[in-house]
Design a protein around this motif. Structure first.
Motif, PDB file in Angstrom:
ATOM      1  N   ALA A  61       0.811  -1.240  -0.020  1.00 37.08           N
ATOM      2  CA  ALA A  61       0.085  -0.072   0.306  1.00 37.08           C
ATOM      3  C   ALA A  61       1.005   1.130  -0.109  1.00 37.08           C
ATOM      4  O   ALA A  61       0.311   2.279  -0.687  1.00 37.08           O
ATOM      5  CB  ALA A  61      -0.811   0.033   1.178  1.00 37.08           C
ATOM      6  N   CYS A  62       2.086   1.156   0.874  1.00 36.52           N
ATOM      7  CA  CYS A  62       3.044   2.288   0.713  1.00 36.52           C
ATOM      8  C   CYS A  62       3.117   2.583  -0.658  1.00 36.52           C
ATOM      9  O   CYS A  62       3.616   3.518  -1.297  1.00 36.52           O
ATOM     10  CB  CYS A  62       4.031   2.121   1.635  1.00 36.52           C
ATOM     11  N   GLU A  63       3.771   1.512  -1.535  1.00 36.16           N
ATOM     12  CA  GLU A  63       4.247   1.649  -2.795  1.00 36.16           C
ATOM     13  C   GLU A  63       3.134   2.039  -3.735  1.00 36.16           C
ATOM     14  O   GLU A  63       3.384   3.026  -4.684  1.00 36.16           O
ATOM     15  CB  GLU A  63       4.697   0.261  -3.196  1.00 36.16           C
ATOM     16  N   LEU A  64       2.085   1.712  -3.670  1.00 41.34           N
ATOM     17  CA  LEU A  64       1.019   2.089  -4.422  1.00 41.34           C
ATOM     18  C   LEU A  64       0.674   3.582  -4.073  1.00 41.34           C
ATOM     19  O   LEU A  64       0.351   4.284  -5.249  1.00 41.34           O
ATOM     20  CB  LEU A  64      -0.525   1.462  -3.982  1.00 41.34           C
ATOM     21  N   ALA A  65       0.895   4.132  -2.877  1.00 41.31           N
ATOM     22  CA  ALA A  65       0.683   5.574  -2.774  1.00 41.31           C
ATOM     23  C   ALA A  65       1.974   6.364  -3.237  1.00 41.31           C
ATOM     24  O   ALA A  65       1.901   7.696  -2.756  1.00 41.31           O
ATOM     25  CB  ALA A  65       0.412   5.943  -1.453  1.00 41.31           C
ATOM     26  N   GLY A  66       2.785   5.804  -3.686  1.00 34.65           N
ATOM     27  CA  GLY A  66       3.932   6.554  -4.143  1.00 34.65           C
ATOM     28  C   GLY A  66       5.099   6.641  -3.089  1.00 34.65           C
ATOM     29  O   GLY A  66       6.087   7.426  -3.285  1.00 34.65           O
ATOM     30  N   GLY A  67       4.998   5.868  -2.002  1.00 35.47           N
ATOM     31  CA  GLY A  67       5.833   6.049  -0.888  1.00 35.47           C
ATOM     32  C   GLY A  67       7.245   5.226  -1.070  1.00 35.47           C
ATOM     33  O   GLY A  67       7.175   4.034  -1.830  1.00 35.47           O
ATOM     34  N   ASP A  68       8.079   5.235  -0.198  1.00 31.57           N
ATOM     35  CA  ASP A  68       9.328   4.610  -0.058  1.00 31.57           C
ATOM     36  C   ASP A  68       9.180   3.393   1.003  1.00 31.57           C
ATOM     37  O   ASP A  68       8.805   3.661   2.084  1.00 31.57           O
ATOM     38  CB  ASP A  68      10.547   5.306   0.470  1.00 31.57           C
ATOM     39  N   PRO A 280      -8.562   2.964 -10.638  1.00 29.16           N
ATOM     40  CA  PRO A 280      -7.938   4.257 -10.976  1.00 29.16           C
ATOM     41  C   PRO A 280      -6.524   4.301 -10.843  1.00 29.16           C
ATOM     42  O   PRO A 280      -5.822   5.194 -11.249  1.00 29.16           O
ATOM     43  CB  PRO A 280      -8.511   5.112 -10.180  1.00 29.16           C
ATOM     44  N   TRP A 281      -5.861   3.253  -9.959  1.00 30.16           N
ATOM     45  CA  TRP A 281      -4.379   3.271  -9.791  1.00 30.16           C
ATOM     46  C   TRP A 281      -3.932   2.162 -10.179  1.00 30.16           C
ATOM     47  O   TRP A 281      -2.845   1.648  -9.652  1.00 30.16           O
ATOM     48  CB  TRP A 281      -4.349   3.473  -8.255  1.00 30.16           C
ATOM     49  N   LEU A 282      -4.166   1.696 -11.288  1.00 33.98           N
ATOM     50  CA  LEU A 282      -3.991   0.054 -11.832  1.00 33.98           C
ATOM     51  C   LEU A 282      -2.736   0.109 -12.149  1.00 33.98           C
ATOM     52  O   LEU A 282      -2.271  -0.900 -11.679  1.00 33.98           O
ATOM     53  CB  LEU A 282      -4.725  -0.264 -13.209  1.00 33.98           C
ATOM     54  N   GLU A 283      -1.842   0.930 -12.464  1.00 31.85           N
ATOM     55  CA  GLU A 283      -0.272   0.738 -12.924  1.00 31.85           C
ATOM     56  C   GLU A 283       0.457   0.460 -11.661  1.00 31.85           C
ATOM     57  O   GLU A 283       1.549  -0.342 -11.763  1.00 31.85           O
ATOM     58  CB  GLU A 283       0.160   2.025 -13.666  1.00 31.85           C
ATOM     59  N   ARG A 284       0.110   0.990 -10.396  1.00 29.45           N
ATOM     60  CA  ARG A 284       0.827   0.758  -9.114  1.00 29.45           C
ATOM     61  C   ARG A 284       0.168  -0.104  -8.212  1.00 29.45           C
ATOM     62  O   ARG A 284       0.687  -0.485  -7.319  1.00 29.45           O
ATOM     63  CB  ARG A 284       1.378   2.079  -8.531  1.00 29.45           C
ATOM     64  N   ALA A 285      -0.923  -0.728  -8.800  1.00 28.74           N
ATOM     65  CA  ALA A 285      -1.792  -1.512  -8.031  1.00 28.74           C
ATOM     66  C   ALA A 285      -1.849  -3.070  -8.227  1.00 28.74           C
ATOM     67  O   ALA A 285      -2.188  -4.009  -7.213  1.00 28.74           O
ATOM     68  CB  ALA A 285      -3.441  -1.382  -8.042  1.00 28.74           C
ATOM     69  N   HIS A 286      -0.718  -3.486  -8.912  1.00 28.57           N
ATOM     70  CA  HIS A 286      -0.533  -4.886  -9.125  1.00 28.57           C
ATOM     71  C   HIS A 286      -0.436  -5.832  -7.861  1.00 28.57           C
ATOM     72  O   HIS A 286      -0.908  -6.870  -7.861  1.00 28.57           O
ATOM     73  CB  HIS A 286       0.256  -5.348 -10.318  1.00 28.57           C
ATOM     74  N   PRO A 287       0.646  -5.348  -7.250  1.00 26.32           N
ATOM     75  CA  PRO A 287       0.843  -6.158  -5.860  1.00 26.32           C
ATOM     76  C   PRO A 287      -0.477  -6.301  -5.036  1.00 26.32           C
ATOM     77  O   PRO A 287      -0.825  -7.546  -4.635  1.00 26.32           O
ATOM     78  CB  PRO A 287       1.900  -5.325  -5.216  1.00 26.32           C
ATOM     79  N   LEU A 288      -1.050  -5.176  -4.975  1.00 28.87           N
ATOM     80  CA  LEU A 288      -2.452  -5.540  -4.007  1.00 28.87           C
ATOM     81  C   LEU A 288      -3.493  -6.230  -4.867  1.00 28.87           C
ATOM     82  O   LEU A 288      -4.270  -7.030  -4.110  1.00 28.87           O
ATOM     83  CB  LEU A 288      -3.088  -4.074  -3.639  1.00 28.87           C
ATOM     84  N   LEU A 289      -3.554  -6.171  -6.081  1.00 28.31           N
ATOM     85  CA  LEU A 289      -4.438  -6.634  -6.860  1.00 28.31           C
ATOM     86  C   LEU A 289      -4.036  -8.530  -6.624  1.00 28.31           C
ATOM     87  O   LEU A 289      -5.098  -9.210  -6.425  1.00 28.31           O
ATOM     88  CB  LEU A 289      -4.730  -6.263  -8.393  1.00 28.31           C
ATOM     89  N   ALA A 290      -2.887  -8.785  -6.763  1.00 27.34           N
ATOM     90  CA  ALA A 290      -2.318 -10.077  -6.838  1.00 27.34           C
ATOM     91  C   ALA A 290      -2.656 -10.791  -5.331  1.00 27.34           C
ATOM     92  O   ALA A 290      -2.963 -11.845  -5.308  1.00 27.34           O
ATOM     93  CB  ALA A 290      -0.998 -10.150  -7.278  1.00 27.34           C
ATOM     94  N   LEU A 291      -2.580  -9.699  -4.252  1.00 27.75           N
ATOM     95  CA  LEU A 291      -2.418 -10.300  -3.096  1.00 27.75           C
ATOM     96  C   LEU A 291      -4.029 -10.573  -2.786  1.00 27.75           C
ATOM     97  O   LEU A 291      -4.423 -11.535  -2.057  1.00 27.75           O
ATOM     98  CB  LEU A 291      -2.103  -9.164  -1.958  1.00 27.75           C
ATOM     99  N   ALA A 292      -4.906  -9.921  -3.642  1.00 25.22           N
ATOM    100  CA  ALA A 292      -6.542 -10.235  -3.082  1.00 25.22           C
ATOM    101  C   ALA A 292      -6.754 -11.399  -3.904  1.00 25.22           C
ATOM    102  O   ALA A 292      -7.473 -12.228  -3.509  1.00 25.22           O
ATOM    103  CB  ALA A 292      -7.122  -8.919  -3.861  1.00 25.22           C
ATOM    104  N   ASP A 293      -6.319 -11.670  -5.121  1.00 22.52           N
ATOM    105  CA  ASP A 293      -6.521 -12.929  -5.708  1.00 22.52           C
ATOM    106  C   ASP A 293      -5.965 -14.117  -5.117  1.00 22.52           C
ATOM    107  O   ASP A 293      -6.478 -15.168  -4.855  1.00 22.52           O
ATOM    108  CB  ASP A 293      -5.993 -12.962  -7.219  1.00 22.52           C
TER     109      ASP A 293
END
Length: 300
Positions: A61-68, A280-293
């Protein structure tokens, strides 16, 4: 519409790298402290393995929000400490009364009930220390927001409240609304705190935080539905904990209310709802999407 993970995203490699990163951070989180017996009891459960989904959700989630995500690692460790505390306490004779956790004897079976309670207490308070005192480089106002989320998730509005209703519901007829209340608090509240904490450390917008709350609600309920299914369908050896204990304790579960097939369909629908929130944040959301699956495909 199904929100798909990019075929170029190597989830297994991501998950393993993140797990090893979390394991290393957990290993150094409990230093040479006294009394040694307390440290041993804390380390026994904290380092017992597991999927480490909660800290990984925080980092993702930190990475999705553009953080370190390095800045979120102490908080991720703290979140796993809260989770471990909840497992230690849940396994106690006065709670779920279990002898097996993560493939080995539960904490109180090794160190005694008193030391298990105290080890859980120590891990809970150490979690707040990780956020407040061991998170260099994160603005104080962001850490304060994380402390607030962690307090809500770990206290009466979260997992403690959920556990109380869970205990009060044993042996009773419970409707779907009450069952969802239990799981949104006992399981979902901490998962939400994991997701929101990582985003807060990165300075996420209110729009993203709202979307992440929807995501966390979906995966929180789906996670518990799959847990309920596995309690019926998997063995103790596979689960690493006692299988069938919900039935033994006469607890209401999703399979008991809905049946296995409808329960699985509900879990899959919740995961799709969670993933749609992040579209809306699809480009950075792949880890969270994969974790949901991953939540609905896991076998333990």
């Amino acid at each position: 519409m199904t929100v798909a993970v990019s075929t170029s995203f190597e989830f297994a490699a991501y998950l393993e790298a993140a797990r090893l990163r979390v394991e290393a951070a957990l290993d150094v989180s409990l230093g040479p402290e006294r009394p040694e017996s307390l440290r041993e009891a804390m380390r026994y459960s904290l380092l017992a393995g597991g999927k480490r989904l909660r800290p990984i959700l925080c980092l993702a989630a930190c990475e999705l929000a553009g953080g370190d995500s390095d800045l979120a690692l102490p908080t991720a460790v703290g979140l796993e400490m809260v989770h471990t505390m909840s497992l230690i306490h849940d396994d106690l004779p006065a709670m779920d009364n279990d002898d097996l956790r993560r493939g080995r004897l539960t904490n109180h079976k090794v160190f005694g009930e008193a030391n298990a309670i105290l080890a859980g207490d120590a891990l809970l308070t150490r979690a707040f220390e990780m956020v407040a005192l061991r998170s260099p480089g994160v603005p104080a106002e962001r850490l304060l927001a994380v402390v607030g989320e962690l307090s809500l998730a770990s206290g009466a509005p979260g997992l403690v409240g959920g556990q109380v209703v869970d205990l009060e519901s044993e042996g009773k007829q419970v409707d779907l609304e009450t069952l969802e209340y239990i799981h949104l608090h006992k399981t979902g509240a901490l998962l939400q705190a994991c997701v929101l904490s990582g985003a807060l450390i990165a300075g996420a917008s209110e729009e993203l935080l709202t979307a992440l709350r929807r995501y966390a609600r979906g995966i929180g309920l789906a996670f518990q539905i799959i847990d309920d299914i596995l309690d019926v369908t998997a063995s103790s050896e596979v689960l690493g904990k006692t299988a069938g204990k919900d039935l033994t304790a006469d607890k209401t579960t999703y399979p008991k209310l809905l049946g296995l097939e409808e329960s699985r369909q509900r879990a899959e629908a919740l995961v799709e709802e969670a993933k749609t929130a992040l579209e809306p944040w699809l480009e950075r959301a792949h880890p969270l999407l994969a974790l949901a699956d991953y939540i609905t495909s896991r076998d333990r």
